[in-house]
Design an enzyme around this catalytic site. Structure first.
Site: not given
Ligand code: ATR
Length: 293
Positions: A71, A110
């Protein structure tokens, strides 16, 4: 990876990736919304990430999800070659990339996924609430900005290593001030003083990786108010160690992170396809599947 037909391709990139539920989730979204696409899981070693990202658009890929351990590297790639959403820029991590006619977009879904799970599935209104966020790693950093946008009065980031929590709180302080939220970073060991000074929390969110190792986070008695809500971003067949400990401490309202997984996927799907899928049927199917494992 070249496709023989002209379906738009999507994938999740990570290492390891075989356990990922994302292909199943996105296949369900595609069927439900009548979108013709293919979504696969691709195992990528860190050394191969950049070459893979460079290659995928030419192979018919319109977007990808990125998971552990890529990420942060995907964030750097999108920053260098494209545009980052504000929430991704501040998260320091990208979990979604879209290749669009206007270039590369790096996003992080997220935090919005967490919010949608808390607000829509679990019926919480975060406005005016006191929230305790445990951990100061990537999972925490990814959700702070969206949490602030939900207008809690107080957000305390508490971490085993106190300096990391303080640094994270400092990073987001200008955003917290703008949102009218009191943001504070401290060590887990300082929680008794925080609670006795300012009172219990309405919501505690575990964003540490402790549940991966089956470890609970020791929290002082009275951390949550009488009707408080405990949430773990991790999930599994059985309640996590964190949730078990909260239940033992008398907390009634508990939830794991399966809903967040489905919701962050739905936000990514909507970004790519311009259509928001219904998440509850997919959540229900995954929950039933998990119970049978
Ligand atoms: P992620 O990107 O998943 O957040 P990370 O950056 O490695 O992963 O961060 C893991 C987080 O879980 C950290 O906040 C870590 O605390 P430290 O900063 O003190 O290392 C926290 N963590 C992991 N195991 C823990 C445990 N057993 N008890 C308390 N906190 C724990």
């Amino acid at each position: 990876m070249t496709t023989s037909d002209h379906l738009d391709c999507y994938a999740v990139l990570g290492q390891p990736i075989h356990h990922s539920l994302s292909p199943q989730i996105h296949a369900a979204f595609a069927t439900q919304t009548g979108q013709a696409l293919r979504y696969t899981a691709i195992e990528v070693a860190p050394a191969d990430l950049i070459s893979t990202l460079n290659q995928l658009p030419g192979d018919g890929f319109k977007g990808i999800n990125i998971t552990v351990p890529h990420k942060e590297a995907a964030w750097a790639y999108a920053q260098q070659h494209g545009t980052l959403s504000e929430r991704a820029a501040m998260a320091g991590a990208v979990n979604t990339i879209a290749w669009t006619p206007n270039g590369i977009i790096g996003d992080n879904t997220d935090g919005q996924g967490l919010l949608n799970d808390l607000q829509q599935r679990h019926g919480l209104n975060l406005a005016g609430k006191r929230i305790l966020l445990l951990g100061a790693g990537g999972a925490t950093r990814g959700v702070v900005l969206p949490l602030l946008a939900a207008a809690p009065t107080t957000l305390v980031i508490a971490n085993r290593t106190d300096t990391r929590a303080v640094e994270l709180a400092n990073l987001f302080t200008p955003k917290a001030v703008a949102a009218g939220c009191l943001l504070h970073g401290c060590g887990l060991d300082a929680l008794p003083q925080v609670i006795s000074a300012t009172g219990p929390f309405d919501i505690v969110i575990n964003a540490t990786s402790a549940s991966l190792g089956g470890e609970a986070i020791p929290l002082p008695a009275g951390t949550l108010s009488a009707n408080g809500f405990a949430y773990d971003m991790m999930y599994g067949k059985a309640p996590t160690a964190f949730l078990e400990a909260q239940r033992a401490a008398g907390v009634i309202h508990l939830a794991d992170g399966l809903g967040m997984l489905v919701e962050q996927a739905a936000v990514a799907f909507a970004l790519w396809r311009g259509i928001a899928p219904a998440t509850q049927p997919v959540y229900n199917a995954l929950r039933a599947q998990l119970a049978q494992k």
